[in-house]
Design a protein around this motif. Sequence first.
Motif, short mmCIF file in Angstrom:
data_model
loop_
_atom_site.label_atom_id
_atom_site.label_comp_id
_atom_site.label_asym_id
_atom_site.label_seq_id
_atom_site.Cartn_x
_atom_site.Cartn_y
_atom_site.Cartn_z
N HIS A 146 1.05 -1.27 -0.46
CA HIS A 146 -0.36 -0.02 -0.05
C HIS A 146 0.71 1.56 0.18
CE1 HIS A 146 1.30 -0.83 4.03
NE2 HIS A 146 0.63 0.21 4.63
N LEU A 147 1.92 0.66 0.36
CA LEU A 147 3.40 2.24 0.02
C LEU A 147 3.79 2.40 -1.84
CD1 LEU A 147 4.71 1.09 2.95
CD2 LEU A 147 3.83 3.22 3.20
N LYS A 148 3.37 3.42 -2.08
CA LYS A 148 3.45 3.27 -3.55
C LYS A 148 4.41 4.45 -4.02
CE LYS A 148 -0.65 1.13 -4.94
NZ LYS A 148 -0.38 -0.18 -4.73
N CYS A 153 11.05 6.71 9.28
CA CYS A 153 9.51 5.12 9.65
C CYS A 153 10.16 5.47 11.25
CB CYS A 153 9.21 4.72 8.44
SG CYS A 153 8.62 3.51 8.87
N PRO A 154 9.26 5.08 12.22
CA PRO A 154 9.13 4.04 12.92
C PRO A 154 8.88 3.37 13.56
CG PRO A 154 6.89 5.51 13.47
CD PRO A 154 7.56 6.16 11.81
N ALA A 155 8.59 2.29 12.01
CA ALA A 155 8.54 0.74 12.38
C ALA A 155 9.39 0.46 11.56
CB ALA A 155 6.80 1.58 11.73
N ASN A 156 10.44 0.43 10.54
CA ASN A 156 11.18 -0.49 9.48
C ASN A 156 10.61 -0.87 9.03
OD1 ASN A 156 13.87 -0.89 11.10
ND2 ASN A 156 13.54 -2.85 11.63
N VAL A 157 9.93 0.03 8.49
CA VAL A 157 9.35 -0.30 6.86
C VAL A 157 10.19 -0.25 5.44
CG1 VAL A 157 7.55 -0.01 4.78
CG2 VAL A 157 7.26 0.11 7.61
N TYR A 158 10.91 0.95 5.97
CA TYR A 158 11.89 1.28 4.55
C TYR A 158 13.20 0.58 4.82
CZ TYR A 158 8.24 3.84 3.52
OH TYR A 158 6.80 4.52 2.93
N CYS A 207 4.01 -1.25 8.33
CA CYS A 207 3.39 0.20 8.62
C CYS A 207 2.75 0.22 10.11
CB CYS A 207 2.31 0.42 7.04
SG CYS A 207 1.78 2.17 7.12
N LEU A 208 2.49 0.94 10.52
CA LEU A 208 1.28 1.36 11.77
C LEU A 208 0.17 2.90 11.33
CD1 LEU A 208 4.31 2.35 14.01
CD2 LEU A 208 2.61 0.46 14.07
N HIS A 209 0.88 2.45 9.99
CA HIS A 209 -0.50 3.74 9.35
C HIS A 209 -0.41 4.98 10.03
CE1 HIS A 209 -3.87 0.73 8.33
NE2 HIS A 209 -2.15 0.45 7.43
N CYS A 210 0.86 5.52 10.60
CA CYS A 210 1.04 7.04 10.74
C CYS A 210 1.44 7.86 10.13
CB CYS A 210 2.84 6.83 11.92
SG CYS A 210 4.06 7.36 10.91
N LYS A 211 1.84 7.39 8.91
CA LYS A 211 1.72 8.44 7.76
C LYS A 211 3.18 10.07 7.34
CE LYS A 211 -3.57 7.67 6.81
NZ LYS A 211 -4.06 8.26 6.78
N THR A 212 3.88 9.35 8.64
CA THR A 212 5.07 10.50 8.25
C THR A 212 5.52 9.95 7.20
OG1 THR A 212 5.80 9.82 10.71
CG2 THR A 212 7.37 10.69 9.41
N CYS A 213 6.03 8.57 6.40
CA CYS A 213 6.59 9.11 4.97
C CYS A 213 6.07 10.30 4.01
CB CYS A 213 6.47 7.53 4.89
SG CYS A 213 4.85 7.05 4.24
N SER A 214 4.41 10.31 3.91
CA SER A 214 3.88 11.17 3.10
C SER A 214 4.34 12.25 3.02
CB SER A 214 2.28 10.79 2.28
OG SER A 214 1.84 10.62 4.17
N LYS A 230 4.18 8.01 -1.53
CA LYS A 230 1.69 7.70 -1.50
C LYS A 230 1.41 6.46 -0.61
CE LYS A 230 -1.02 7.52 -4.39
NZ LYS A 230 -1.59 7.54 -6.00
N TRP A 231 1.47 7.18 0.95
CA TRP A 231 0.52 5.69 1.31
C TRP A 231 -0.71 5.64 1.26
CZ3 TRP A 231 -3.93 5.51 4.62
CH2 TRP A 231 -3.99 4.44 5.27
N THR A 232 -1.01 4.45 1.04
CA THR A 232 -2.60 4.23 0.29
C THR A 232 -3.07 3.34 1.35
OG1 THR A 232 -2.24 2.67 -1.03
CG2 THR A 232 -2.23 4.88 -2.03
S1 SF4 Z 1 2.94 5.26 6.88
FE1 SF4 Z 1 4.84 5.43 6.70
S2 SF4 Z 1 6.04 5.86 7.80
FE2 SF4 Z 1 4.91 5.04 9.28
S3 SF4 Z 1 5.07 3.42 9.48
FE3 SF4 Z 1 4.32 3.23 7.43
S4 SF4 Z 1 5.47 3.65 6.50
FE4 SF4 Z 1 6.74 4.03 7.95
#
Ligand code: SF4
Length: 539
Positions: free
Chosen positions: A465-467, A489-494, A508-515, A524-526
Amino acid sequence: MINKKKYLYENINYDIIIIGAGPSGISCAIKLKQLSIFFNLKLSICVIEKSKFISSNIISGAIFNTKYLKELLPNWKFKNLLFKNKVKLDLIYYLTRLNYYKIPNIIIPKNLKNKNKYIISLSKFIIWLSKEAKKLNIEIFESIAAKKIVYKNNKVIYIKTNEFNINKYKIPNKNFFCGIKIYFNNLILAEGAKGFLTEKIILKYNLNKNKNSQNYSLGIKELWKIKNKNYNKGLILHTFGWPLNKKIYSGGFLYNMENNIISVGYIISLSYKNPYISPYDEFQKFKLHPLINKFLENGKCISYGARVINLGDLNSIPKLNFNNIIIIGCSAGFLNSSSLKGIHTSIKSGIIAAEYIIYKKINKKKKINNIFKKTWLYKELYNAKNHKIFMIKGFYLGILLLIINKIFYNKKNNLKYKKYDYKMINLSNFENKIKYKKYNNINTFSKSSSLIFSNLKYNDNQPSHLKFKNKKYLNINYNLYNKIEERYCPANVYEYINKNLQINFQNCLHCKTCSIKDPKQNIKWTPCEGGNGPNYLNM
Ligand code: SF4
Ligand SMILES: Cc1cc2nc3c(=O)[nH]c(=O)nc-3n(C[C@H](O)[C@H](O)[C@H](O)COP(=O)(O)OP(=O)(O)OC[C@H]3O[C@@H](n4cnc5c(N)ncnc54)[C@H](O)[C@@H]3O)c2cc1C
């Protein structure tokens, strides 16, 4: 690729669709129903929520200002068994690396005082509130994410929800479900800060024309079960100063909740400049401070999560409605950014939207902005105006400018501010590297260890869901910002493996920081499959 014509969509139709079952969305639904009963109107109302269970994506502090709750629930004091924990002792500290200094109560501004407000779990409150909504026959659908807006002649026709059971190559599995088309008379966007559909609507209809930029901070939080001797029910602490330098608007909090649970967190403005900063590691550092550490001693972390918070002010709030669409809560930026309180303001914004819709239905046409301007909410946000613009300049300068502004303008001036957080970041060559300490696994943990406490649940076999808007920018992040996404990113996604970026979307924690913070706005967080993501408890 899916041949979508092969599959049948389920269609549903409601008078009012609300996207997001947070405080703003559910309050709006309740007020709509109350008013429709009062005026004898028939209204079908439905709330769509992406989390698996009501509140399982919700994270807050939380200190709740219940002063105005009676506007939504006149009898809440008699009904409610939730709010038992009043703030008894409210302390603010300035931290240096090893010491802490209490700020005398007499110099603390009124809007930062919390005595007699309640220490709550927002999740518990939302579960309770949703039961009140269901008693009024409001339908709430969990595990469904609103994903797409469909327009015709520049007008929104319907919303489409997420697909289920499509594999990572975008090939439908056996139980493929292509989603629901939701038709409505009114659409209310209550997605919280940096809402996915909200952003699209704001952009499409240029709703933030001549407005200040919306800025954000990232809040990272844990719940701890602590030893009885360290627990002090009703005590709350806020801190500023260490660990970040005074130029970065940031601070910590520690709230003694009920049953030996504390909520401990750190909030950092995403306007920081140094790409080597890791908000997660600053939070780990914060927990090592003697003032905080003494609460955690021999305790146990039981929950971990993160979410962005609005940092804009009254002048960042977009035009609130367009055609039959209304934006409420943190999606619109209804948060008092001087006190960082957004629960009571979100609830009120939901009430305002409900009143606006009902006025229209009974042919009393009023502009939503005029309704808003007559409320205590407008007054409160007016008084908090310009706060962010000054504080982002650094702590001491910020305070000085706030005082000057108060004396000379009494906040009547509207300062312009159009600096988006991603534009503030410097190239890594111009900033100092930061070396963070190793985690001790006692009160500081690696991101992957912390994520165990977020109860993440994802269907692994779905498209990420991360584009990425443009793959060529990946090299820019690697070369010029020294792999910045690994840190913000606080969740080691990248995760860079050699030079290749691996996306662990299941973290992903859906925190939206990356966007918000990505320097080239490339990510793009979707929304993912409904029901996927963190499953927070009591956050
Ligand atoms: S929304 Fe982005 S920054 Fe936040 S946890 Fe998910 S990938 Fe990481
Ligand atoms: C760490 C932290 C500490 C805080 N502390 C305090 C405090 O002490 N006091 C205070 O008053 N405020 C505090 N706040 C702010 C407060 O939590 C928010 O202002 C408030 O929750 C905003 O309510 P909302 O309804 O606008 O959005 P949210 O609470 O974010 O709810 C939005 C809901 O919409 C759902 N959603 C989003 N997009 C979609 C979609 N496309 N489809 C379906 N569902 C969707 C989400 O899953 C979520 O359930 C804090 C916030 C944080 C992060």
